[in-house]
Enzyme design. Structure first.
Site, PDB file in Angstrom:
ATOM      1  N   CYS A   8      16.255  23.945 -25.989  1.00 20.24           N
ATOM      2  CA  CYS A   8      14.942  23.508 -26.443  1.00 20.24           C
ATOM      3  C   CYS A   8      14.933  21.988 -26.391  1.00 20.24           C
ATOM      4  CB  CYS A   8      14.620  24.033 -27.844  1.00 20.24           C
ATOM      5  SG  CYS A   8      15.579  23.294 -29.164  1.00 20.24           S
ATOM      6  N   ARG A   9      13.887  21.381 -26.849  1.00 18.65           N
ATOM      7  CA  ARG A   9      13.769  19.925 -26.725  1.00 18.65           C
ATOM      8  C   ARG A   9      14.935  19.173 -27.372  1.00 18.65           C
ATOM      9  NH1 ARG A   9       9.078  19.660 -24.300  1.00 18.65           N
ATOM     10  NH2 ARG A   9       7.174  20.530 -25.119  1.00 18.65           N
TER      11      ARG A   9
END
Length: 92
Positions: A8-9
């Site tokens: 994810c980010r």
């Protein structure tokens, strides 16, 4: 053995929870998948077979990997299983 990256980010909260669920599904179904974990920025260096991320992040990475799975509900093991089955059907 297939190599999968869960990302994810920031690589902390949601992707760590997703990695745990993916590993449970892989173990329960004896899938030939080794699961790694990192941030989305690591995707550029990832040489594996599959990226697993949250569905809303797929447009950001779909052109950077061979195959990407977008998960709507990171706690839904049935969704994860279904999408891993689709991946394995075309990537055996």
């Amino acid at each position: 053995m297939k190599e999968a990256l869960v990302a994810c980010r920031t690589g902390m909260g949601s992707s760590m929870m997703l990695k745990i669920k993916v590993e449970q599904v892989v173990r329960e179904n004896n899938y030939p998948i080794k699961v790694h974990h990192d941030t989305l920025s690591a995707v550029n260096q990832f040489k594996g077979d599959l990226l697993i991320t949250l569905e809303d992040l797929v447009p950001d990475v779909k052109d950077k990997v061979k195959y990407v799975i977008g998960i709507k509900n990171l706690m839904d093991k049935e969704e994860i299983k279904s999408k891993l089955n689709e991946f394995l059907e075309v990537n055996v």
